[in-house]
Design an enzyme around this catalytic site. Structure first.
Site, PDB file in Angstrom:
ATOM      1  N   ARG A 183       0.837  -1.204   0.000  1.00 33.88           N
ATOM      2  CA  ARG A 183       0.000   0.000   0.000  1.00 33.88           C
ATOM      3  C   ARG A 183       0.869   1.249   0.000  1.00 33.88           C
ATOM      4  O   ARG A 183       0.459   2.318  -0.477  1.00 33.88           O
ATOM      5  CB  ARG A 183      -0.942   0.003   1.213  1.00 33.88           C
ATOM      6  CG  ARG A 183      -1.827   1.253   1.273  1.00 33.88           C
ATOM      7  CD  ARG A 183      -2.954   1.100   2.288  1.00 33.88           C
ATOM      8  NE  ARG A 183      -2.490   0.652   3.575  1.00 33.88           N
ATOM      9  CZ  ARG A 183      -1.900   1.439   4.485  1.00 33.88           C
ATOM     10  NH1 ARG A 183      -1.675   2.707   4.229  1.00 33.88           N
ATOM     11  NH2 ARG A 183      -1.525   0.946   5.642  1.00 33.88           N
ATOM     12  N   TYR A 223     -15.232  15.737 -17.111  1.00 34.77           N
ATOM     13  CA  TYR A 223     -15.778  14.387 -17.015  1.00 34.77           C
ATOM     14  C   TYR A 223     -16.877  14.364 -15.949  1.00 34.77           C
ATOM     15  O   TYR A 223     -16.766  15.011 -14.906  1.00 34.77           O
ATOM     16  CB  TYR A 223     -14.646  13.421 -16.667  1.00 34.77           C
ATOM     17  CG  TYR A 223     -15.085  12.042 -16.262  1.00 34.77           C
ATOM     18  CD1 TYR A 223     -15.848  11.249 -17.105  1.00 34.77           C
ATOM     19  CD2 TYR A 223     -14.728  11.522 -15.019  1.00 34.77           C
ATOM     20  CE1 TYR A 223     -16.242   9.976 -16.732  1.00 34.77           C
ATOM     21  CE2 TYR A 223     -15.115  10.252 -14.639  1.00 34.77           C
ATOM     22  CZ  TYR A 223     -15.882   9.488 -15.501  1.00 34.77           C
ATOM     23  OH  TYR A 223     -16.275   8.235 -15.115  1.00 34.77           O
ATOM     24  N   ASP A 259      -5.950  18.181 -16.095  1.00 38.70           N
ATOM     25  CA  ASP A 259      -6.196  16.792 -16.495  1.00 38.70           C
ATOM     26  C   ASP A 259      -5.769  16.647 -17.953  1.00 38.70           C
ATOM     27  O   ASP A 259      -6.370  17.239 -18.845  1.00 38.70           O
ATOM     28  CB  ASP A 259      -7.680  16.465 -16.324  1.00 38.70           C
ATOM     29  CG  ASP A 259      -8.003  15.005 -16.616  1.00 38.70           C
ATOM     30  OD1 ASP A 259      -7.228  14.349 -17.340  1.00 38.70           O
ATOM     31  OD2 ASP A 259      -9.048  14.527 -16.135  1.00 38.70           O
ATOM     32  N   LYS A 282      -6.881   4.966 -19.822  1.00 35.28           N
ATOM     33  CA  LYS A 282      -7.303   5.295 -21.175  1.00 35.28           C
ATOM     34  C   LYS A 282      -6.168   5.089 -22.181  1.00 35.28           C
ATOM     35  O   LYS A 282      -5.596   4.013 -22.255  1.00 35.28           O
ATOM     36  CB  LYS A 282      -7.851   6.721 -21.201  1.00 35.28           C
ATOM     37  CG  LYS A 282      -8.935   6.975 -20.143  1.00 35.28           C
ATOM     38  CD  LYS A 282     -10.096   6.015 -20.229  1.00 35.28           C
ATOM     39  CE  LYS A 282     -11.294   6.429 -19.379  1.00 35.28           C
ATOM     40  NZ  LYS A 282     -11.039   6.512 -17.941  1.00 35.28           N
TER      41      LYS A 282
END
Length: 394
Positions: free
Chosen positions: A53, A107, A179, A204
């Site tokens: 983690r 988005y 972004d 993406k």
């Protein structure tokens, strides 16, 4: 009571050669030689891994490769998704009483975070048109901590006035969070343009195969970068080693995929613009794009995304999808295959009908992520789909 011998230690097979491909490291934990060694790792006096983690080799390799693509000053932080990257940035940098200015063409889930989740935490939010730097400047307040924009908006493909917004942020002492998912490092250089923090949905076009879900966030300031990394660890936004491995593999072909998909996207936009029944086509590489001048100045490429609108409402939209033979209808982008999506029922379904209408997202509005198919058959498939929509609309 029968005594049991301790389990045998694992010894890695010795080798004078190294693997050509990056190995996958799925281990959750890494054994240290004792408290002194663990202290040295946590204090930065030696390098090593402790608990996945907090970081693992596959995330580190991917972060280095992403940073190299973006010309970033540090590796940044790989997260479990693009929204996890945005969450890490927002939670690391904001506190109650702060204010955020966001582009009003983001988005859908980003808009939900800004309009619902941040206000719930006592953080003020104002949305403004990112194509108008004066509108962004007018929305900035003394308590504004950061401004969040997309270079190319999702799904309307409008082009932000990045230079004007960066100047407004500098004047106000606010951070510019950019972004770069749609544009990618091949299409735009955000740090060179004045971004303080860059985020990606690596899921993406960077990973490129719809089989790995990841995000990335990187800040130019090393203190802010460290804060984002600590927040991601604390909130458990850790990426899977396997997904990191898949994404790293995808990066090797990214430049070729981007070039091929962008070329086909331009051809598709031109074909769609000629078809009866198509009300509008949005592609940054076309002269009729509403921000064509800015696109030419900012972007290295028109990109692989095309949006268009047909008339006839939901019946025509349904007919178009059914008529798009062999083209997946799915809420994603950046795959090696061309993907068709319908923002009103996917990425922006959480908005009200009025909210979608304000962005120009109607029932007949579609977004296309162009892939690597042969150009001719792909264009013919879309022509058939548009004809099916036109027949349903009459």
């Amino acid at each position: 009571m029968t005594e049991r011998s301790p389990p045998p230690r694992i010894h890695w097979p010795a080798s004078v050669s190294r693997p050509v491909a990056t190995p996958i490291f799925p281990s959750v934990a890494y054994a240290a030689g004792g408290p002194d060694e663990l202290d040295a790792q946590y204090e930065g006096r030696t390098e090593g891994w402790t608990y996945s983690r907090e970081g693992h080799p596959n995330a580190a390799v991917l972060a280095d490769r992403l940073a190299a693509l973006e010309g970033a000053p540090n590796p940044g932080t790989v997260t479990a998704s693009g929204m996890a990257a945005l969450t890490a940035v927002m939670m690391a940098l904001l506190e109650k009483g702060d204010h955020v200015v966001g582009g009003d063409q983001l988005y859908g889930r980003c808009l939900v975070m800004l309009s619902e989740e941040l206000p719930r935490l006592g953080i003020g939010v104002t949305l403004a048109d990112p194509t108008d730097a004066a509108a962004i400047r007018g929305a900035i307040r003394p308590e504004t901590r950061l401004v969040l924009i997309e270079v190319v908006s999702n799904p309307t493909l409008r082009i932000a006035d990045v230079a004007g917004i960066a100047a407004a942020c500098r004047e106000a002492g606010a951070l510019l969070v950019l972004d770069n998912t749609f544009t990618t490092p091949a299409g735009f250089a955000p740090f060179e343009a004045g971004a303080d923090v860059v985020i990606h949905s690596v899921t993406k076009l960077l990973a490129g195969h719809s089989d790995a879900m990841l995000g990335w966030a990187c800040a130019a300031d090393p203190e802010i970068a460290a804060r984002i990394a600590r927040t991601a660890i604390t909130l458990g936004l850790t990426p899977s080693p396997f997904d990191c491995w898949l994404a790293e593999r995808g990066l090797h072909s990214f430049p070729l995929r981007f070039e091929r998909a962008s070329s086909t996207a331009g051809a598709l936009a031109d074909r769609l613009a000629e078809l009866p029944g198509v009300r509008r086509v949005l592609y940054p590489g076309r002269a009729d794009h509403p921000d064509s001048g800015r696109a030419a100045a900012l972007l290295r490429s028109g990109g692989n995304m095309v949006s268009f609108e047909v008339g006839g409402g939901r019946p025509a939209a349904q007919a178009l999808v059914e008529g798009a033979a062999g083209i997946p209808f799915a809420p994603t982008l950046g795959d090696v295959a061309t993907v068709l999506s319908h923002p009103a029922t996917s990425s922006h379904r959480a908005l009200t009908e009025e909210g979608r209408a304000a962005l120009g997202i109607t029932e007949g509005f579609f977004r296309v992520s162009v892939g690597l198919e042969e150009e001719g058959p792909l264009l013919d498939a879309f022509e058939g789909a548009v004809r099916a929509a036109a027949a349903a609309a009459t």
